[in-house]
Design a protein around this motif. Structure first.
Motif, short mmCIF file in Angstrom:
data_model
loop_
_atom_site.label_atom_id
_atom_site.label_comp_id
_atom_site.label_asym_id
_atom_site.label_seq_id
_atom_site.Cartn_x
_atom_site.Cartn_y
_atom_site.Cartn_z
N ALA A 156 14.89 -24.34 -31.41
CA ALA A 156 14.51 -23.95 -32.77
C ALA A 156 13.90 -22.56 -32.78
N GLY A 157 13.05 -22.28 -31.79
CA GLY A 157 12.46 -20.95 -31.68
C GLY A 157 13.51 -19.87 -31.45
N TRP A 158 14.49 -20.20 -30.62
CA TRP A 158 15.57 -19.24 -30.35
C TRP A 158 16.41 -18.96 -31.60
N LEU A 159 16.73 -20.01 -32.35
CA LEU A 159 17.58 -19.85 -33.53
C LEU A 159 16.85 -19.13 -34.67
N LEU A 160 15.56 -19.41 -34.83
CA LEU A 160 14.81 -18.82 -35.95
C LEU A 160 14.14 -17.51 -35.58
N GLN A 161 13.87 -17.32 -34.30
CA GLN A 161 13.25 -16.07 -33.83
C GLN A 161 14.01 -15.60 -32.59
N PRO A 162 15.20 -15.02 -32.78
CA PRO A 162 16.11 -14.70 -31.66
C PRO A 162 15.52 -13.81 -30.57
N ASP A 163 14.49 -13.03 -30.89
CA ASP A 163 13.92 -12.12 -29.89
C ASP A 163 12.62 -12.65 -29.28
N SER A 164 12.28 -13.89 -29.57
CA SER A 164 10.98 -14.41 -29.15
C SER A 164 10.93 -14.68 -27.65
N ARG A 165 9.72 -14.61 -27.11
CA ARG A 165 9.43 -14.98 -25.72
C ARG A 165 8.33 -16.03 -25.74
N ASP A 219 2.89 -21.09 -30.71
CA ASP A 219 4.28 -20.95 -31.18
C ASP A 219 4.58 -22.12 -32.10
N ILE A 220 4.26 -21.95 -33.37
CA ILE A 220 4.39 -23.05 -34.34
C ILE A 220 5.84 -23.48 -34.51
N VAL A 221 6.76 -22.53 -34.47
CA VAL A 221 8.18 -22.87 -34.64
C VAL A 221 8.64 -23.82 -33.53
N ALA A 222 8.31 -23.48 -32.28
CA ALA A 222 8.69 -24.34 -31.16
C ALA A 222 7.98 -25.69 -31.24
N HIS A 223 6.73 -25.68 -31.66
CA HIS A 223 6.00 -26.94 -31.82
C HIS A 223 6.65 -27.83 -32.87
N ALA A 224 6.97 -27.24 -34.01
CA ALA A 224 7.59 -28.01 -35.09
C ALA A 224 8.97 -28.51 -34.67
N GLY A 225 9.71 -27.65 -33.96
CA GLY A 225 11.02 -28.07 -33.48
C GLY A 225 10.93 -29.20 -32.48
N GLY A 226 9.94 -29.16 -31.60
CA GLY A 226 9.75 -30.24 -30.64
C GLY A 226 9.36 -31.53 -31.32
N PHE A 227 8.47 -31.45 -32.30
CA PHE A 227 8.04 -32.63 -33.04
C PHE A 227 9.21 -33.24 -33.80
N ALA A 228 9.99 -32.41 -34.51
CA ALA A 228 11.14 -32.90 -35.27
C ALA A 228 12.18 -33.52 -34.33
N SER A 229 12.42 -32.89 -33.18
CA SER A 229 13.36 -33.44 -32.21
C SER A 229 12.88 -34.79 -31.69
N GLY A 262 14.64 -15.26 -26.05
CA GLY A 262 15.76 -15.45 -26.96
C GLY A 262 16.94 -14.53 -26.71
N THR A 263 16.66 -13.30 -26.40
CA THR A 263 17.73 -12.34 -26.15
C THR A 263 18.57 -12.74 -24.94
N GLU A 264 17.90 -13.17 -23.88
CA GLU A 264 18.62 -13.58 -22.67
C GLU A 264 19.38 -14.88 -22.89
N VAL A 265 18.80 -15.79 -23.68
CA VAL A 265 19.51 -17.03 -24.01
C VAL A 265 20.80 -16.71 -24.75
#
Length: 212
Positions: free
Chosen positions: A114-123, A177-187, A53-56
């Motif tokens: 979604a993971g980047w926006l909600l967890q900006p420091d995530s890897r 990574d539930i956030v990324a999973h949920a974001g992928g499903f919603a997308s 997230g930081t690099e993004v």
């Protein structure tokens, strides 16, 4: 069984009753296997492509895409391919070979975003957001033009409910990574709604050439 269930309201006619699976989805598996082998031999590949997230935030936007092609180890890769090839093959058979593949990839990117926006420091890394996106893309069937409005809505509600159940069974592990999973499903759901409105065009040769 067929006689007793002939009039069930949740049954839907799908491409004349045929289940369409696109075997070109196997190529996706081959690409991921080769990519993982290369990343193990050359660790800089993973470091350059992992979702960070930081690099993004600094402008390395491609990590949202490249992270869907990388995996932590062979077991991680195998777990995604075990269900991913089947789901992606059905998505590609439903919406078009290249159109379906691009839609699944975009859904995976949506999950990482979604993971980047909600967890900006995530890897994170892995194709699981693509797999969850494929579940969302299978929630809706292409429009046939023959279904009534009431029956169509029953099919939509039933499809979304079934897809949500699959997502909860496969994408809600606390260790993932539930956030990324949920974001992928919603997308995937959003893209399925768009593709449903453009069924004929999405499955056409021009759309698939563009998607490729």
């Amino acid at each position: 069984y067929e006689t007793e269930n002939r009039a069930r309201p949740w049954q839907q006619t799908y491409f004349g009753g045929r289940l369409v699976f696109d075997w070109i989805a196997v190529m996706w598996a081959v690409v991921l296997i080769v990519t993982h082998a290369l990343s193990e031999a050359h660790p800089w590949i993973s470091e350059a492509g992992v979702m960070h997230g930081t690099e993004v935030s600094k402008g390395e936007w491609w990590r949202l895409v490249t992270a869907t092609q990388l995996h932590a180890d062979w077991s991680h890769l195998a777990s995604n391919l075990a269900i991913g090839v089947m789901l992606l093959g059905l998505v590609m058979g439903r919406w078009g070979t290249a159109t379906g593949m691009l839609a699944a990839l975009l859904a995976g990117v949506g999950g990482n975003a979604a993971g980047w926006l909600l967890q900006p420091d995530s890897r994170s890394l892995g194709a699981s957001s693509v797999v969850m996106g494929a579940i969302g893309l299978l929630a809706l069937t292409p429009r046939t033009g023959r279904e009534g409005e009431v029956k169509a809505w029953r099919g939509i509600v039933g499809g979304v409910a079934a897809a949500t159940m699959l997502f909860l069974l496969n994408g809600s592990d606390a260790r993932s990574d539930i956030v990324a999973h949920a974001g992928g499903f919603a997308s995937g759901l959003v893209l399925a709604a768009v593709l449903r409105r453009l069924t004929t065009a999405a499955r056409g040769s021009r759309a698939n050439a563009f998607a490729a």
